[in-house]
Design an enzyme around this catalytic site. Structure first.
Site, short mmCIF file in Angstrom:
data_model
loop_
_atom_site.label_atom_id
_atom_site.label_comp_id
_atom_site.label_asym_id
_atom_site.label_seq_id
_atom_site.Cartn_x
_atom_site.Cartn_y
_atom_site.Cartn_z
N THR A 1 0.83 -1.22 0.00
CA THR A 1 0.00 0.00 0.00
C THR A 1 0.85 1.26 0.00
O THR A 1 0.52 2.25 -0.65
CB THR A 1 -0.91 0.01 1.24
OG1 THR A 1 -1.83 -1.07 1.12
CG2 THR A 1 -1.68 1.30 1.38
N SER B 1 1.57 -7.46 -1.15
CA SER B 1 2.26 -8.52 -0.39
C SER B 1 1.43 -9.80 -0.29
O SER B 1 1.95 -10.83 0.12
CB SER B 1 2.69 -8.03 0.99
OG SER B 1 1.60 -7.98 1.88
N THR C 1 1.56 -4.59 4.13
CA THR C 1 1.37 -4.98 5.53
C THR C 1 0.77 -6.38 5.70
O THR C 1 0.93 -6.99 6.74
CB THR C 1 0.46 -3.96 6.27
OG1 THR C 1 -0.82 -3.94 5.63
CG2 THR C 1 1.06 -2.58 6.26
N ASP C 2 0.08 -6.85 4.65
CA ASP C 2 -0.70 -8.09 4.84
C ASP C 2 0.17 -9.30 5.21
O ASP C 2 -0.24 -10.13 6.02
CB ASP C 2 -1.53 -8.40 3.60
CG ASP C 2 -2.66 -7.39 3.41
OD1 ASP C 2 -2.97 -6.68 4.38
OD2 ASP C 2 -3.22 -7.32 2.31
N1 ASP Z 1 -2.67 -5.46 0.41
C1 ASP Z 1 -1.61 -4.58 0.84
C2 ASP Z 1 -0.32 -5.38 0.85
O1 ASP Z 1 -0.12 -6.16 1.73
C3 ASP Z 1 -1.92 -4.02 2.19
C4 ASP Z 1 -0.90 -3.04 2.74
O2 ASP Z 1 0.21 -2.90 2.28
O3 ASP Z 1 -1.25 -2.38 3.75
O4 ASP Z 1 0.48 -5.24 -0.05
#
Ligand code: ASP
Length: 333
Positions: free
Chosen positions: A12, A54, A85-86
């Site tokens: 993100t 991710s 973050t995932d």
């Molecule tokens: N879907 C995103 C990822 O993990 C979520 C994030 O980065 O907060 O790449």
């Protein structure tokens, strides 16, 4: 001035809105342009081995990232890895095992909002990470996010939207960062000596079996040929259910006699397992001497199992490595 390598991998933090949803679009160099203050902290080079949500990051990417850091290890004082973050907690745990005893910090960060939005957490997280990576006291793999520095083996994503997305599970945060000041709770760099130890192999054939009440205990038998290890994510402090047919106990017996690894973990994120407490866990633990997670996070247990399988499939050696603490992953034994 310290010299830091910024490794961008998507997420993100680097995403933009498209007609089909958020996707990573912002390059490593552009990420840096959103935090011009970083130039006063250290010299920074950038690289971008891949740019992914991710969700699409696998054990193959963990190996690529570890190899990339190994190649550049001598040239830099620290590393900042921007990541979605995932699956960040898995990557941070995996890198903790793939790169051990690193006196140079490997800081993993990301954001809940893209860096080009006015109300984003990305600029603070990136700047905090750069500041932490340039600090003399920092070492080993950690996540810097929402003002907390969390050991790479202790993080769990517990919130999908809030800026304090990650918690440090069963262990205090290494430090907090408030208004540019780093306050260390665990300042132990003197314990890390010698050269960093890199591993370049993982055994990815790991099956996670999350139990539900009334689950079919014959499932592990069906899958046995495809995996080297099964992690059973049980209830509470850990027990093996018996719904009358003894099928799950029989499956554990079959896996172990086939020379496979079985590990017990718990679905409860905090306070860990202890199979010896209840009869439902005690008996199985005593018969098969199954290693259990204790206070390790599930992410750490999965990454550690893959890391050990990359070195050995021998049950005794597995057990010994599993119970050897790495980057603060395990206290309770
Ligand atoms: N879907 C995103 C990822 O993990 C979520 C994030 O980065 O907060 O790449």
């Amino acid at each position: 001035m310290k010299h830091i390598l910024l490794i961008a991998t998507g997420g993100t933090i680097a995403s933009r809105y498209t007609s089909t949803g958020l996707s990573p679009q912002i390059s490593a160099g552009d990420l840096l342009s959103f935090v011009p203050e970083a130039k006063q902290i250290c010299r920074i080079d950038v690289t971008e081995p891949f740019s992914l949500d991710s969700t699409n990051i696998s054990w193959k990417h963990w190996l690529r990232l570890s190899d990339l850091i190994r190649q550049h290890y001598e040239a830099y004082d620290g590393f900042v890895l921007c990541h979605g973050t995932d699956t960040m907690a898995y990557t941070a745990a995996a890198l903790s095992y793939l790169i051990r005893s690193s006196r140079k910090p490997i800081v993993v960060t990301g954001a809940q909002k893209p860096i080009d939005l006015p109300d984003t957490d990305a600029r603070t997280n990136l700047l905090d990470s750069i500041r932490f990576a340039a600090d003399d006291r920092a070492h080993d793999v950690c996540i810097v996010f929402g003002g907390a520095v969390i050991a790479g083996t202790r993080a769990k994503k517990e919130r999908t939207k809030s800026y304090n997305a990650f918690s440090s599970i069963n262990y205090p945060p290494i430090a907090v960062i408030q208004d540019r000041r780093i306050i260390f709770y665990i300042d132990d760099k003197e314990k890390v000596s010698g050269d960093a130890v890199f591993s370049d192999r993982l055994g990815e054939k790991v099956f996670l079996y999350r139990l539900i009440p009334g689950c079919d205990g014959t499932i592990p038998d069906v899958l046995m040929d495809r995996y080297d290890a099964m992690i059973i994510e049980s209830f509470g402090v850990g027990g093996i259910p018996d719904y009358g047919d003894g099928s799950l106990k029989a499956a554990i017996h079959n896996w172990i006699t086939a020379g496979k690894i079985v590990v017990m973990a718990t679905q409860v994120p905090n306070e860990g397992s202890d199979m010896s407490v209840y009869e439902v866990g005690h008996a199985v633990k005593n018969i098969y001497d199954i290693p259990e997670s204790y206070d390790m996070t599930l992410e750490a247990v999965i990454a550690k199992t893959m890391w050990i399988l990359g070195k050995t499939k021998d049950r005794k050696e597995f057990r010994q490595m599993f119970y050897t603490a790495v980057n603060h992953d395990l206290l309770f034994l």
